[in-house]
Write an enzyme that holds these catalytic residues in place. Sequence first.
Site, short mmCIF file in Angstrom:
data_model
loop_
_atom_site.label_atom_id
_atom_site.label_comp_id
_atom_site.label_asym_id
_atom_site.label_seq_id
_atom_site.Cartn_x
_atom_site.Cartn_y
_atom_site.Cartn_z
CD GLN A 126 42.79 32.39 94.11
OE1 GLN A 126 41.79 31.56 93.57
NE2 GLN A 126 40.98 32.76 94.79
NE ARG A 170 44.14 23.22 87.84
CZ ARG A 170 42.61 24.28 87.89
NH1 ARG A 170 41.71 23.89 89.40
NH2 ARG A 170 42.52 25.15 87.17
CG HIS A 177 42.57 30.53 88.06
ND1 HIS A 177 42.48 28.80 87.53
CD2 HIS A 177 41.29 30.58 87.86
CE1 HIS A 177 42.33 28.65 89.66
NE2 HIS A 177 41.08 29.94 89.52
CG ASN A 227 39.81 27.40 86.41
OD1 ASN A 227 40.12 26.28 87.47
ND2 ASN A 227 39.58 28.71 86.98
CD GLU A 228 35.66 27.47 88.64
OE1 GLU A 228 34.43 28.81 88.85
OE2 GLU A 228 35.25 26.47 89.22
CG ASN A 257 37.29 23.81 89.30
OD1 ASN A 257 38.41 22.51 89.03
ND2 ASN A 257 37.55 25.01 89.01
CE1 TYR A 314 36.53 25.38 96.61
CE2 TYR A 314 35.70 24.55 93.77
CZ TYR A 314 36.47 24.77 95.24
OH TYR A 314 37.96 25.53 94.62
CD GLU A 348 39.31 24.97 91.96
OE1 GLU A 348 38.47 26.27 92.38
OE2 GLU A 348 40.28 26.25 90.73
CD1 TRP A 403 40.36 27.02 96.65
CD2 TRP A 403 41.35 26.25 94.47
NE1 TRP A 403 40.92 28.08 95.54
CE2 TRP A 403 41.65 27.79 94.78
CE3 TRP A 403 42.48 25.91 93.17
CZ2 TRP A 403 42.07 29.20 93.72
CZ3 TRP A 403 43.22 26.60 92.77
CH2 TRP A 403 42.91 27.92 92.62
CD GLU A 443 38.11 32.29 97.52
OE1 GLU A 443 37.38 31.70 96.69
OE2 GLU A 443 39.38 31.61 97.42
CD1 TRP A 444 38.16 33.45 93.61
CD2 TRP A 444 39.49 35.31 92.05
NE1 TRP A 444 39.17 33.26 92.71
CE2 TRP A 444 39.99 33.70 91.85
CE3 TRP A 444 40.29 36.24 91.70
CZ2 TRP A 444 41.26 33.68 91.05
CZ3 TRP A 444 41.37 36.00 90.41
CH2 TRP A 444 41.55 34.33 90.45
CG PHE A 458 38.51 28.16 99.88
CD1 PHE A 458 37.59 27.18 100.32
CD2 PHE A 458 37.63 29.85 99.92
CE1 PHE A 458 35.85 27.27 99.37
CE2 PHE A 458 36.52 29.12 99.34
CZ PHE A 458 35.71 28.35 99.94
#
Length: 695
Positions: free
Chosen positions: A105, A186, A232, A287-288, A420, A422, A487, A534, A541-542, A550
């Site tokens: 990212q 991080r 990630h 991660n996730e 994580n 949101y 996050e 985050w 952003e992917w 963000f």
Amino acid sequence: GGTSNDEVEDAFLLKPGTKQKQIACGSALLFVALGCLLFFAHASGLSFLPVGSEDISLWTSPCLGFDECPEYPLPYKNQEWPTAYELSGKFPDGFIWGLGTAAYQIEGGYNMGGRGASIWDTFTGTNTLGMPGASCSYCCKRAPCPINPHMQDGHTGQTGNVACNHYHLFKSDVALMKSAGLKTYRFSVAWPRIIPTGRFADGVNQDGVQFYNKLIDELVEHGIEPVITLYHWDLPQGLLDPPHVNGWYSTDESGKPSGAIQDEFVAYANECFKNFGDRVKLWITFNEAYSFLFLGSGWGKAPSIEPFMDMSVWPYVGAHNVLNAHAAVVDLYRKKYQKTQGGKIGMTNNQDWREPMTTNPADVAAAERSLEFQLGWFADPLYTGDYPPVMKKLFGNRLPSFTEEQKDLLKGSADFFGLNTYGTSFTKFNPNTPGVDSAYAASSTVDGSYVLPRGQSTWLYASGWGFRKLLNWVKRRYGNPDIYVTEAGWSIAANAEQDGIHDLQRVAYYANYTSEMQRAIQEDGVNVRGFFGWSVMDNFEWQMGYQERFGMIFNDFAFGYDPNSPVSNDAHPTGNQIRTRKHSSCWYEAVGKRNAVIRPDDPASTCVTSAIFAGTYVDKQHPSKRWTIEVSKDGSSGSLSSSDQDQLQVSFSYGTMIADFSAVQGQSHVAGYWNKATQSVNWGDGSTWVQTQAT
């Protein structure tokens, strides 16, 4: 952007939602009747049972899959959610405040320094021709390269080729972090930058090792603690070449997960521990996993390719392989490195809160299944050695089985709980549709007239009280482990600096979330040890490209032309980017300094204007040299003059200054950032100017 202060207070601080009394409807008789109907249907050869299960008794209870109906989750009862938040309170001594990013990212430099291709390069349509690992079966064969149709921003062809140009600007970015008072950072290591093809036998890229060593050294020198995520999402493309090499989706001849790339991941992790572990004390393996496996099977994340698009099969194969790889890496770290390096290691999983729509046991059970089928799917094995019992019951033979040896290695394989999170949604039982996760649950962001506020992202609905409930859920289910919230964040649309820096919505989001986290710690006894917002700055952003922001720092990407993009236009980041701190960054600095909940309107959270730079300075590296900074009336430009009669032009963006030092044998584009704590300028070339007199 464009939201007034009053609107922000309405949506976040004073009225997070409007309550309307709900009457729980339905009864156990409904489910008994449904059970009878399903029994006769099953006897006639029809089946409405959960996929993979043949146990018809599952449907004779109002709480599908549970032996006993779950209790309604506390600390807030149904319809008794807060209408305002208590924005006060201290955090425990030693509490960690940090911010995070991910390699793909922000780094850029996608084809530099020996880096190999990743699955995200291929997904976005980056020109990967000739890169290590980029000769796979579905890889680009001729430029311009194809864009995966699940790349939602595909019409602009945006990629991570340059991103935030952190690969070249990391020293400047660390100076910015220091000026912002950041103490813990991080970030993730790009596997294809360390081992370009993903195959250890093909060699380790020492240029990549050197890059991360320099970054870590820079962080440590500036008093910032590094936290590393090993994975990630940027799998080396050389490890996904179906049908020859199937990445995390590998199976044996019988279709069972085979862990074909586990040894490669362990070898990569070993290189990271060996090279960076003397300075890194907190490690995250994955991660996730839910995102890169479940959503990576056709819901917007890489790889999203055939034959791995069946969401009822491949995410569960991938999860099994990932969990075993996690356990193997933790075992390596504990046996070989932990005693001498003194670090901790765990895994980060993601979950937004699922609030039961009513107190009806069926809705409560549906919300619980949603939590267990996402967060529990990956977290239960780390604490119990196996998948959630309800998940096993409903999925039947569709869910892979761990061997006893694997269970032993998995159980207890986390020194902390990485979380994580949101947002929040309301959940009710949906007996007619299992959904993609087979939870038989339907979600909504509205409960009567109680409406959750939404961010720029279509999936992001805020609820500080939902965050507190999730923390309590983790405490109850896993024996109150040490939790690091790795996050949480809020997206706001902003095409220009003026729109981006006044991010009061984001400040309100964080104020509400940190307030409820403080109450979870002090009133509920939840062991939260740290919080990472985050993210540091706006970034790639992917699948959304650069549309969603963000960051706590506004990034002017200097959009222009990129010859390696799949689309020829001026929508791509270029090199000379400018970072400007947003209101949220200044507010977050005050939070970390006081180690307390801070109101959004607290005077200490105010960002500076460019007028703050006006004055006389001493260069700490060259104490005999004095510099004077002058700022124009409109605050956008000015000049530097030295005691050696040097005269330079500069530009300003609030607490950021950009100077061209090429006339005095320096760099042509150097950013300087105002440091409120030390009344100094932290420059991107590593120098520091201390203000001796303000003008």
